[in-house]
Design a protein around this motif. Structure first.
Motif, PDB file in Angstrom:
ATOM      1  N   ARG A 157       0.829  -1.201   0.000  1.00 57.99           N
ATOM      2  CA  ARG A 157       0.000   0.000   0.000  1.00 57.99           C
ATOM      3  C   ARG A 157       0.869   1.259   0.000  1.00 57.99           C
ATOM      4  O   ARG A 157       0.582   2.248  -0.689  1.00 57.99           O
ATOM      5  N   GLN A 158       1.960   1.231   0.767  1.00 61.91           N
ATOM      6  CA  GLN A 158       2.869   2.374   0.783  1.00 61.91           C
ATOM      7  C   GLN A 158       3.502   2.592  -0.590  1.00 61.91           C
ATOM      8  O   GLN A 158       3.620   3.726  -1.073  1.00 61.91           O
ATOM      9  N   LEU A 159       3.901   1.508  -1.242  1.00 68.39           N
ATOM     10  CA  LEU A 159       4.511   1.626  -2.569  1.00 68.39           C
ATOM     11  C   LEU A 159       3.521   2.165  -3.589  1.00 68.39           C
ATOM     12  O   LEU A 159       3.838   3.082  -4.361  1.00 68.39           O
ATOM     13  N   THR A 160       2.297   1.620  -3.614  1.00 67.85           N
ATOM     14  CA  THR A 160       1.307   2.116  -4.575  1.00 67.85           C
ATOM     15  C   THR A 160       0.947   3.569  -4.288  1.00 67.85           C
ATOM     16  O   THR A 160       0.695   4.353  -5.211  1.00 67.85           O
ATOM     17  N   GLY A 161       0.915   3.950  -3.008  1.00 64.17           N
ATOM     18  CA  GLY A 161       0.667   5.355  -2.684  1.00 64.17           C
ATOM     19  C   GLY A 161       1.753   6.266  -3.223  1.00 64.17           C
ATOM     20  O   GLY A 161       1.478   7.349  -3.754  1.00 64.17           O
ATOM     21  N   ASN A 162       3.009   5.827  -3.095  1.00 72.42           N
ATOM     22  CA  ASN A 162       4.107   6.616  -3.642  1.00 72.42           C
ATOM     23  C   ASN A 162       4.033   6.711  -5.167  1.00 72.42           C
ATOM     24  O   ASN A 162       4.328   7.757  -5.756  1.00 72.42           O
TER      25      ASN A 162
END
Length: 451
Positions: free
Chosen positions: A270-275
């Motif tokens: 989720r953190q990667l897709t948010g970035n």
């Protein structure tokens, strides 16, 4: 029709029209000059013949012959006395006497009658008319038109060929530019790159655009490849863990441990897709930097980021400081907030327990300065250039944070500086244009979040 053909035809037509206009004006001037010269000649001959007929009528034949001869051309003449023709000479004469000359005296008229230019004089009962045929002048004019037409066609053809050659030579670099641009080819400098004309200006503009586009494509290719790799690894690990867990019956404790691992992997995804979404949004910001965007207070955004990440700092036994003064800037609050969250979050993750993270915001020299400093191991050498770099090998993460920060700061027309803090840790400085460009007096602010 190609541009080269159009330019050649237009130039040929323009040259031909200009030459035709010049030839027409020259022919008209020539015709009028010759006509005026003939008019003066027949007028002078009429006056001389009238004087001869009045003083020596008996010598009219012999004297009139010399009078009517002018530049090898013999004029036609008639002499009337009291309306009766008494003498004619020079071959076929002009039309019969105009009845208007039967009355009055001192009449002097030069007129064109058919193919003749006629000068009429009257003195008492004598009337003299001298005429010159205009056929030689018309032949001369026809000859002039023929010669001028052939000359103009020849000159226009030669000029058109020269213009076509020059246009082809001038457009050859454009054709080369078109082929190179079509295949985005930049192994060697573009042609006409240093020419001072419009083609050179176009070549320089295309060269800059092609280099920027090529660099952007290379960056996007690397970014997509890295993102695909980073996404594939945790998804593969999570899938393998789930399949292994489902392969046989397991106790509740083992199932809970597997679910916790899956939760951590999903959280990182989720953190990667948010970035990734942040990077995409940053590319859609108004350009060039400075285009109208809402005003936001960098200190307020920093306070929100500190409040959000305080629990993480507390769990890691870190002191989290925030101090500074209000610093209004123009920008996207969500994107600038992601910059703060990435920088502060990385600083917290990379700092060993018992350390501290300090966030400072201050307006200075028409710019807002955001400084995030920690007491951790510092940044690796590749952090400035590589998109996916982890700050420390022992810390979990996908290394996309610095890429997000760099992209957002660039989109806001700012600068990103990396250095070493006073305690040996990392020091990251974000410099953005201050809203209004003037530092205003503002009360200082300080806050501390600690365990």
């Amino acid at each position: 029709m190609t541009l080269r053909t159009r330019l050649t035809l237009l130039t040929f037509a323009a040259v031909l029209l200009a030459m035709l206009t010049f030839a027409g004006v020259a022919g008209t001037v020539l015709w009028r000059a010759e006509l005026s010269s003939i008019a003066r000649q027949v007028e002078a001959q009429a006056e001389a013949l009238l004087a001869i007929a009045d003083t020596t009528p008996g010598r009219l034949n012999a004297a009139a012959r010399d009078t009517l001869e002018e530049n090898g051309v013999t004029a036609t003449a008639r002499v009337y006395r009291a309306g009766t023709l008494v003498w004619s000479g020079g071959g076929l004469g002009p039309p019969r006497l105009d009845p208007s000359f039967l009355n009055g005296s001192g009449i002097h008229v030069v007129r064109r009658t058919g193919e003749y230019l006629v000068a009429s004089q009257r003195e008492g009962p004598l009337i003299v008319e001298v005429g010159r045929s205009l056929e030689p002048l018309e032949k001369l004019l026809r000859r002039y038109v023929l010669i001028a037409t052939l000359t103009l066609l020849g000159l226009s053809t030669v000029v058109g060929a020269l213009v076509a050659a020059q246009v082809r030579r001038a457009l050859r670099p454009l054709e080369t530019l078109a082929r190179r641009v079509q295949r985005l080819d930049l192994p060697t400098p573009l042609p006409a790159l240093h020419e001072p004309d419009e083609v050179g200006a176009l070549a320089r503009a295309l060269d800059g655009s092609l280099r920027a586009l090529r660099a952007e494509r290379e960056h996007e290719t690397l970014f997509l490849a890295s993102a695909s790799h980073e996404l594939r690894t945790p998804v593969t690990a999570m899938l393998a863990d789930v399949q292994h867990t489902l392969s046989r019956q397991r106790p509740a404790e083992e199932l809970r441990s597997a679910l916790e691992r899956t939760e951590r992997t999903a959280s990182r995804l989720r953190q990667l897709t948010g970035n990734l979404m942040t990077l995409t949004r940053a590319q859609r910001l108004p350009t060039p930097p400075g285009a109208p965007m809402p005003a936001v207070d960098l200190l307020h955004l920093a306070g929100e980021a500190v409040d959000l990440l305080q629990p993480l700092a507390t769990r890691r036994d870190l002191d989290l400081w925030l101090d500074g003064a209000p610093a209004p800037v123009r920008g996207d609050s969500a994107l600038l907030g992601s910059v703060l969250e990435n920088l502060v979050g990385n600083a917290i993750k990379f700092t060993p327990p018992g350390g501290q993270v300090r966030v400072t915001v201050r307006p200075e020299d028409r710019h807002a300065h955001l400084v995030v400093e920690d007491s951790g191991p510092g940044l690796p050498a590749g952090a400035l250039t590589e998109a996916f770099v982890r700050g420390h090998p022992d810390v979990e993460g996908f290394g996309l944070g610095l890429a997000v920060v760099r992209q957002v700061v660039d989109a806001h027309g700012g600068q990103l500086e990396f250095g070493q803090g006073e305690g040996g840790g990392a020091r990251v400085t974000v410099i953005l244009p201050l809203y209004g460009g003037v530092q205003e007096a503002a009360p200082s602010f300080a806050a501390l979040a600690s365990p």
